[in-house]
Design a protein around this motif. Structure first.
Motif, PDB file in Angstrom:
ATOM      1  N   GLY A  25       5.878  19.935  -8.967  1.00  0.00           N
ATOM      2  CA  GLY A  25       7.197  18.981  -8.886  1.00  0.00           C
ATOM      3  C   GLY A  25       7.450  18.568  -7.687  1.00  0.00           C
ATOM      4  O   GLY A  25       7.087  19.073  -6.613  1.00  0.00           O
ATOM      5  N   PHE A  26       8.150  17.443  -7.590  1.00  0.00           N
ATOM      6  CA  PHE A  26       8.716  16.996  -6.180  1.00  0.00           C
ATOM      7  C   PHE A  26      10.183  16.752  -6.235  1.00  0.00           C
ATOM      8  O   PHE A  26      10.729  16.720  -7.261  1.00  0.00           O
ATOM      9  CB  PHE A  26       7.953  15.614  -5.931  1.00  0.00           C
ATOM     10  N   ARG A  27      10.558  16.720  -4.944  1.00  0.00           N
ATOM     11  CA  ARG A  27      12.021  16.618  -4.788  1.00  0.00           C
ATOM     12  C   ARG A  27      12.249  15.317  -4.242  1.00  0.00           C
ATOM     13  O   ARG A  27      11.662  15.271  -2.971  1.00  0.00           O
ATOM     14  CB  ARG A  27      12.771  17.501  -4.481  1.00  0.00           C
ATOM     15  N   PHE A  28      12.814  14.159  -4.767  1.00  0.00           N
ATOM     16  CA  PHE A  28      13.080  13.089  -3.801  1.00  0.00           C
ATOM     17  C   PHE A  28      14.639  12.699  -3.730  1.00  0.00           C
ATOM     18  O   PHE A  28      15.296  12.455  -4.591  1.00  0.00           O
ATOM     19  CB  PHE A  28      12.455  11.592  -4.603  1.00  0.00           C
ATOM     20  N   ASP A  29      15.025  12.814  -2.542  1.00  0.00           N
ATOM     21  CA  ASP A  29      16.437  12.653  -2.343  1.00  0.00           C
ATOM     22  C   ASP A  29      16.792  11.294  -1.855  1.00  0.00           C
ATOM     23  O   ASP A  29      18.230  10.878  -2.251  1.00  0.00           O
ATOM     24  CB  ASP A  29      16.675  13.254  -1.224  1.00  0.00           C
ATOM     25  N   ALA A  30      16.033  10.441  -1.579  1.00  0.00           N
ATOM     26  CA  ALA A  30      16.349   8.987  -1.070  1.00  0.00           C
ATOM     27  C   ALA A  30      15.872   8.108  -2.043  1.00  0.00           C
ATOM     28  O   ALA A  30      15.651   6.785  -1.510  1.00  0.00           O
ATOM     29  CB  ALA A  30      15.944   8.857   0.384  1.00  0.00           C
ATOM     30  N   VAL A  31      15.701   8.088  -3.212  1.00  0.00           N
ATOM     31  CA  VAL A  31      15.116   7.122  -4.267  1.00  0.00           C
ATOM     32  C   VAL A  31      15.943   5.950  -4.260  1.00  0.00           C
ATOM     33  O   VAL A  31      15.342   4.852  -4.409  1.00  0.00           O
ATOM     34  CB  VAL A  31      14.986   7.869  -5.727  1.00  0.00           C
ATOM     35  N   ASP A  32      17.118   6.098  -4.049  1.00  0.00           N
ATOM     36  CA  ASP A  32      18.009   4.971  -3.975  1.00  0.00           C
ATOM     37  C   ASP A  32      17.748   3.778  -3.109  1.00  0.00           C
ATOM     38  O   ASP A  32      18.029   2.617  -3.128  1.00  0.00           O
ATOM     39  CB  ASP A  32      19.483   5.393  -3.929  1.00  0.00           C
ATOM     40  N   TYR A  33      16.911   4.445  -1.995  1.00  0.00           N
ATOM     41  CA  TYR A  33      16.744   3.158  -0.732  1.00  0.00           C
ATOM     42  C   TYR A  33      15.004   3.099  -0.726  1.00  0.00           C
ATOM     43  O   TYR A  33      14.803   2.658   0.433  1.00  0.00           O
ATOM     44  CB  TYR A  33      16.930   4.106   0.447  1.00  0.00           C
ATOM     45  N   LEU A  88       0.845  -1.212   0.033  1.00  0.00           N
ATOM     46  CA  LEU A  88      -0.011  -0.300  -0.210  1.00  0.00           C
ATOM     47  C   LEU A  88       0.774   1.387   0.040  1.00  0.00           C
ATOM     48  O   LEU A  88       0.238   2.428  -0.432  1.00  0.00           O
ATOM     49  CB  LEU A  88      -1.051  -0.104   0.999  1.00  0.00           C
ATOM     50  N   VAL A  89       1.978   1.278   0.525  1.00  0.00           N
ATOM     51  CA  VAL A  89       2.882   2.314   0.648  1.00  0.00           C
ATOM     52  C   VAL A  89       2.982   3.001  -0.741  1.00  0.00           C
ATOM     53  O   VAL A  89       2.636   4.714  -0.820  1.00  0.00           O
ATOM     54  CB  VAL A  89       4.228   1.980   1.069  1.00  0.00           C
ATOM     55  N   PRO A  90       3.196   2.475  -1.946  1.00  0.00           N
ATOM     56  CA  PRO A  90       3.366   3.154  -3.271  1.00  0.00           C
ATOM     57  C   PRO A  90       2.129   3.842  -3.671  1.00  0.00           C
ATOM     58  O   PRO A  90       2.052   5.017  -4.002  1.00  0.00           O
ATOM     59  CB  PRO A  90       3.789   2.080  -4.370  1.00  0.00           C
ATOM     60  N   ILE A  91       0.950   3.092  -3.215  1.00  0.00           N
ATOM     61  CA  ILE A  91      -0.555   3.752  -3.467  1.00  0.00           C
ATOM     62  C   ILE A  91      -0.761   4.914  -2.773  1.00  0.00           C
ATOM     63  O   ILE A  91      -1.124   6.048  -3.242  1.00  0.00           O
ATOM     64  CB  ILE A  91      -1.387   2.777  -3.272  1.00  0.00           C
ATOM     65  N   VAL A  92      -0.341   5.053  -1.388  1.00  0.00           N
ATOM     66  CA  VAL A  92      -0.520   6.046  -0.503  1.00  0.00           C
ATOM     67  C   VAL A  92       0.544   7.239  -1.062  1.00  0.00           C
ATOM     68  O   VAL A  92      -0.001   8.374  -0.854  1.00  0.00           O
ATOM     69  CB  VAL A  92      -0.338   5.551   1.047  1.00  0.00           C
ATOM     70  N   LEU A  93       1.501   6.828  -1.341  1.00  0.00           N
ATOM     71  CA  LEU A  93       2.543   8.054  -1.720  1.00  0.00           C
ATOM     72  C   LEU A  93       1.897   8.740  -2.895  1.00  0.00           C
ATOM     73  O   LEU A  93       1.826   9.875  -3.174  1.00  0.00           O
ATOM     74  CB  LEU A  93       4.008   7.207  -2.195  1.00  0.00           C
ATOM     75  N   LYS A  94       1.115   8.082  -4.039  1.00  0.00           N
ATOM     76  CA  LYS A  94       0.677   8.802  -4.861  1.00  0.00           C
ATOM     77  C   LYS A  94      -0.369   9.507  -4.800  1.00  0.00           C
ATOM     78  O   LYS A  94      -0.860  10.594  -5.216  1.00  0.00           O
ATOM     79  CB  LYS A  94       0.275   7.711  -6.159  1.00  0.00           C
ATOM     80  N   PHE A 111      -2.840  14.983  -3.658  1.00  0.00           N
ATOM     81  CA  PHE A 111      -3.056  15.943  -2.795  1.00  0.00           C
ATOM     82  C   PHE A 111      -2.574  17.193  -3.105  1.00  0.00           C
ATOM     83  O   PHE A 111      -3.077  18.086  -3.399  1.00  0.00           O
ATOM     84  CB  PHE A 111      -3.054  15.467  -1.418  1.00  0.00           C
ATOM     85  N   TRP A 112      -1.226  17.211  -2.926  1.00  0.00           N
ATOM     86  CA  TRP A 112      -0.455  18.362  -3.402  1.00  0.00           C
ATOM     87  C   TRP A 112      -0.430  18.985  -4.677  1.00  0.00           C
ATOM     88  O   TRP A 112      -0.360  20.213  -4.812  1.00  0.00           O
ATOM     89  CB  TRP A 112       1.361  18.214  -2.789  1.00  0.00           C
ATOM     90  N   MET A 113      -0.552  18.119  -5.865  1.00  0.00           N
ATOM     91  CA  MET A 113      -0.729  18.713  -7.003  1.00  0.00           C
ATOM     92  C   MET A 113      -1.910  19.412  -7.109  1.00  0.00           C
ATOM     93  O   MET A 113      -2.219  20.303  -7.843  1.00  0.00           O
ATOM     94  CB  MET A 113      -0.565  17.603  -8.238  1.00  0.00           C
TER      95      MET A 113
END
Length: 92
Positions: free
Chosen positions: A25-33, A6-12, A17-19
Motif C-alpha cells: 500500500g501507499f500513503r499519499f498526503d498531498a493528493v489535494d494538490y 507523463l507524470v501520472p504514467i511515471v508515478l504508476k 516497482f515498489w509493489m
C-alpha cells in the motif's frame, strides 16, 4: 506549458516497482494538490486580503481539489487491485 502528461504514467511505474518489491500500500498526503486548473489562472484573494502576498490569503480554487485528483486516485486503486490479483498477493 500545460500539464505534464507523463507524470501520472511515471508515478504508476514507481508504484509498480515498489509493489514488485512486496509493498502492499501507499500513503499519499498531498493528493489535494496533484492537479491545478488547466488554464493556470491566478488564485483570487480572500475577502479583505487584496494587497497581500501571503499564500494563506488566497482562495485556492484553482490549485486544490480539482476533479482530476479523484480520477487519478481511483485509477491508482484499480491498478493496485489489478496488480495484487494478477500476482495473487492478497494480504489479510
Amino acid at each position: 506549458m500545460g500539464r505534464m502528461v507523463l507524470v501520472p504514467i511515471v508515478l504508476k511505474d514507481v508504484m509498480e516497482f515498489w509493489m514488485y518489491k512486496g509493498l502492499s500500500g501507499f500513503r499519499f498526503d498531498a493528493v489535494d494538490y496533484l492537479y491545478e486548473n488547466v488554464s493556470l489562472l491566478d488564485e483570487p484573494f480572500l475577502p479583505g486580503k487584496s494587497n497581500s502576498t501571503e499564500y494563506m490569503d488566497l482562495d485556492h480554487v484553482y490549485t486544490r481539489s480539482q476533479p482530476e485528483n479523484i480520477i487519478i486516485v481511483l485509477e491508482w486503486r484499480a491498478f493496485m487491485e489489478s496488480f495484487t490479483k494478477s500476482k495473487n498477493q492478497c494480504r489479510p
